[in-house]
Design an enzyme around this catalytic site. Structure first.
Site, mmCIF file in Angstrom:
data_model
loop_
_atom_site.group_PDB
_atom_site.id
_atom_site.type_symbol
_atom_site.label_atom_id
_atom_site.label_comp_id
_atom_site.label_asym_id
_atom_site.label_seq_id
_atom_site.Cartn_x
_atom_site.Cartn_y
_atom_site.Cartn_z
ATOM 1 N N GLU A 188 -1.593 -9.455 3.090
ATOM 2 C CA GLU A 188 -1.573 -10.108 4.281
ATOM 3 C C GLU A 188 -2.883 -10.257 5.043
ATOM 4 O O GLU A 188 -2.911 -11.380 5.916
ATOM 5 C CB GLU A 188 -0.756 -9.124 5.199
ATOM 6 C CG GLU A 188 -1.786 -7.660 5.842
ATOM 7 C CD GLU A 188 -1.342 -6.789 4.861
ATOM 8 O OE1 GLU A 188 -1.720 -5.476 5.154
ATOM 9 O OE2 GLU A 188 -1.006 -6.782 3.575
ATOM 10 N N HIS A 201 -3.503 -5.324 0.133
ATOM 11 C CA HIS A 201 -2.998 -5.649 1.457
ATOM 12 C C HIS A 201 -2.973 -7.355 1.255
ATOM 13 O O HIS A 201 -4.102 -7.848 1.912
ATOM 14 C CB HIS A 201 -3.792 -5.157 2.561
ATOM 15 C CG HIS A 201 -3.603 -3.755 2.849
ATOM 16 N ND1 HIS A 201 -2.695 -3.125 3.763
ATOM 17 C CD2 HIS A 201 -4.176 -2.601 2.133
ATOM 18 C CE1 HIS A 201 -2.541 -1.735 3.731
ATOM 19 N NE2 HIS A 201 -3.519 -1.378 2.971
ATOM 20 N N CYS A 235 0.948 -1.185 0.161
ATOM 21 C CA CYS A 235 0.043 -0.024 -0.077
ATOM 22 C C CYS A 235 0.928 1.285 0.083
ATOM 23 O O CYS A 235 1.503 1.631 -1.115
ATOM 24 C CB CYS A 235 -1.103 0.069 1.117
ATOM 25 S SG CYS A 235 -2.288 1.050 0.941
#
Length: 674
Positions: A594, A592, A405
């Site tokens: 993750e 993102h 990001c």
């Protein structure tokens, strides 16, 4: 439907989320389908406007919901896909009740906390608990409900009362309560008085715990267990000692050894032998086997991989909990123990050398010795110059790098300045007057309302056709043409600078014209339509690399874009010649990834990053293994359809619709807070 409520006493942040997730995982090993709901008593509608240092990470779901970080724990442990309604807040409940009152749904009655608010809470829980959350697309068998905060807090009182009523609504045989409490050690003795007081308060509110999860530093003494049993009105087998362990992945096995599964089989009348399909039992047994292998393997790891995280919110490490978990998942896959070093981005800036030279040089020492450098997401100006210095070091010294990001945007700005020679390259988020806005505000995003107005949720990325052979990140995704990851951002790479950046030049070509920040040419060759299936300071860093790679050796290519081809979403550093192996791993992602990482299925970008940090041979091995990679959960048709309708509505309007009014986008972005 069986309901297991997890509440907390004595102090907040005691580990209710991990215990709730671990309980759900153990029930899944029986072959049961499990969902989860988190209750947050704060007045916010959602967690989107809360600073990471205030409440920890803002977790983003597939449907764009910005929720509490505990929902990330649920998704990782239970391998499910939750929605925004799985997070209940006081703000959401009050808004729903007030809207009903305005419509006249209460037929003129005086609207009160009891029964109207408490009934709305119960209705919400019962409705959401029946929504499918896994690939079986069937109704769950068990719902874990975590009550945030601490029992006794004034803001949680309506939820406690709602749960008291709920146990009679669903029946005692379908409702169980786990109370998590603290057993502190004072003078070498484990003290039970705080837990006794917490249980007494809980019973006074009408809730009787079926199990006590006693958090402590060391394993509970048998005498302490007996004492808690006697004074808290539970049997000794209902007291679970949850002491500190080397990894939270051990908690499910710790609870299993103390008989949690057997207790809930009896307490909730779970028909484990005859009521579960053989296929689900097989999946449960496989899950138990793989989880045990995961935890045992974690304990026996000898070699480590050193990663440096350069962030803005390192004072509260929960601000990056999903990033840390994704790194752990990847490290476990490559059989390495994660050695994570935290560097505050501001400590890398020249001003820190003046104010606190010890911190400055210690931080740069961590960067210089790093085997891998990661820059996660964030907002605002603070620390971004230090991030640019770290990205420059990683690029010039060919240290594996991953930018997420904001980290992706930082890497692009650094490359534009130091390779392309665009000296004024900057971000409109940080300096509205920057001469070369390489990063700009997305035109459709509201500038007056912050909550829920970002580009949120599951979005597609299409890879360029010519990236199939050379791109490491595409190979990590199994060579897929399109991938889906969750997004959360207001700013994007300015399309007018794409050609210059990819050519490594400061001069623009005539193919781009000023068109509101949008390119006038069609999407690059290789981008196909969406599949139907589911102020930066101008001063450079004072710390100069000692042996940088010759500028121009590598080129930064935007190999992944949105389905329209206008938004840059994946960038990768590529060699300019076939004789040069190029950078081992330098990837930036606007998304993102993750948020979608799982202990048994690590996120591909993180896996490649950690593997590269562990060594080139490890990376090559993982690139070969990832040929068989399949996304854990394809996007649901509901999300695709809602996105299509959103775009259709947006294109039909001249501005951005906000609260029933239409506003044209402002000419300059507002200042972003840290």
């Amino acid at each position: 439907m069986k309901y297991i409520v997890v509440s907390g006493g004595v102090i907040s942040g005691i580990g209710k989320g991990v215990i709730a997730s671990s309980t759900g995982l153990l029930l899944k090993t029986l072959g049961l389908k499990v969902t989860a709901i988190k209750i947050d008593p704060y007045m916010n509608i959602d967690a989107g406007t809360m600073a990471p240092t205030e409440h920890g990470e803002v977790f983003v779901l597939d449907d764009g919901g910005e929720v509490d970080l505990d929902l990330g724990n649920y998704e990782r442990y239970l391998d499910v896909t939750l929605g925004r309604e799985n997070n209940i807040t006081t703000g959401k409940i009050y808004r729903e009740v007030i809207e009903k009152e305005r419509r006249g749904d209460y037929l003129g009655k005086t609207v009160q906390i009891v029964p109207h608010l408490t009934t709305a809470i119960q209705d919400w829980i019962e409705r959401v608990s029946h929504l499918p959350v896994d690939d079986t697309q069937s109704t769950p068998d068990v719902c874990i409900v975590e009550l945030g905060g601490t029992v006794g807090d004034i803001e949680s009182a309506p939820f406690v009362e709602a749960l008291r009523q709920f146990q009679f609504r669903v029946g005692q045989e379908n409702f169980a309560l786990i109370h998590v409490s603290l057993v502190p050690v004072v003078g070498g003795e484990q003290k039970t008085k705080p837990t006794q007081a917490a249980i007494r308060d809980l019973r006074g509110l009408g809730l009787v715990p079926d199990m006590i999860a006693a958090r402590c530093v060391e394993p509970l003494d048998r005498s302490v267990i007996n004492k808690l049993s006697m004074f808290c009105h539970v049997g000794p087998e209902q007291v679970m000692g949850v002491h500190d362990v080397s990894s939270t992945y051990h908690v499910p096995l710790l609870l299993e050894r103390q008989g949690m599964v057997q207790f809930f089989e009896k307490r909730l009348h779970l028909d484990v032998k005859g009521g579960i399909a053989p296929a689900m039992k097989e999946r449960g047994n496989d899950l138990r086997k793989r989880w045990k292998e995961l935890t045992i393997g974690h304990d026996h790891l000898l070699e480590k991989v050193e990663i440096v995280l350069v962030g803005k919110y390192t004072s509260l490490q929960d601000s990056y909990i999903s990033v840390v978990k994704a790194l752990e998942h990847a490290a476990l896959r490559v059989h390495r123990r994660l050695d994570l070093k935290w560097v505050e981005a501001g400590d890398l800036e020249p001003q820190t050398e003046i104010d606190n030279p010890v911190r400055y040089y210690a931080s740069w020492q961590s960067i210089c010795s790093a085997k891998g450098i990661l820059i996660p997401g964030g907002f605002g100006l603070r620390g971004t110059e230090g991030m640019i210095g770290a990205a420059k070091w990683a690029r010039e010294h060919r240290v594996p790098f991953l930018g997420i990001c904001l980290g992706f945007q930082i890497a692009v700005v650094e490359f534009a300045r130091n390779v392309c020679g665009i000296q004024g390259a900057g971000s409109a988020e940080l300096d509205a007057n920057t001469s070369d806005p390489v990063v700009i505000y997305m035109p459709e995003i509201s500038k007056t309302h912050l909550g829920g107005t970002m580009r949120l949720g599951l979005r597609p990325t299409l890879f360029n056709k010519d990236s199939e052979r050379s791109s490491k990140i595409r190979k990590l995704y199994g060579g897929a043409e399109a991938i889906w990851e969750r997004h959360r951002h207001r700013y994007e790479i300015n399309p007018e600078y794409i050609d210059r950046i990819e050519r490594g030049s400061s001069k623009a070509t005539s193919q781009h014209t000023s068109n509101g920040g949008r390119p006038s040419t069609p999407p690059p060759k290789g981008l196909r339509s969406l599949p139907t299936s589911p102020s930066l300071n101008r001063q450079d860093s004072a710390f100069r690399p000692s042996t940088p790679v010759k500028a121009g050796t590598d080129k930064l290519l935007f190999i992944g874009r949105s389905e329209s081809g206008e938004r840059m979403q994946v960038a990768e550093l590529m060699p300019t010649s076939s004789s040069d192996k190029g950078h081992p791993y330098y990837v930036g992602m606007q998304a993102h990834p993750e948020f979608a990482s799982r202990p048994l299925n690590p996120s591909p970008p993180f896996l490649g990053f950690v593997a590269a940090a562990a060594g080139q041979e490890i990376l090559e091995e993982q690139l070969h293994v990832q040929k068989n990679y399949h996304a854990p959960h394809p996007p649901s048709l509901m999300i695709l359809e809602s996105e299509r309708l959103r775009r259709q509505e947006q294109e039909a309007k001249e501005g951005v619709a906000i609260n029933g009014t239409t506003e044209k986008p402002a000419t300059t972005p507002p200042g972003a807070s840290n």
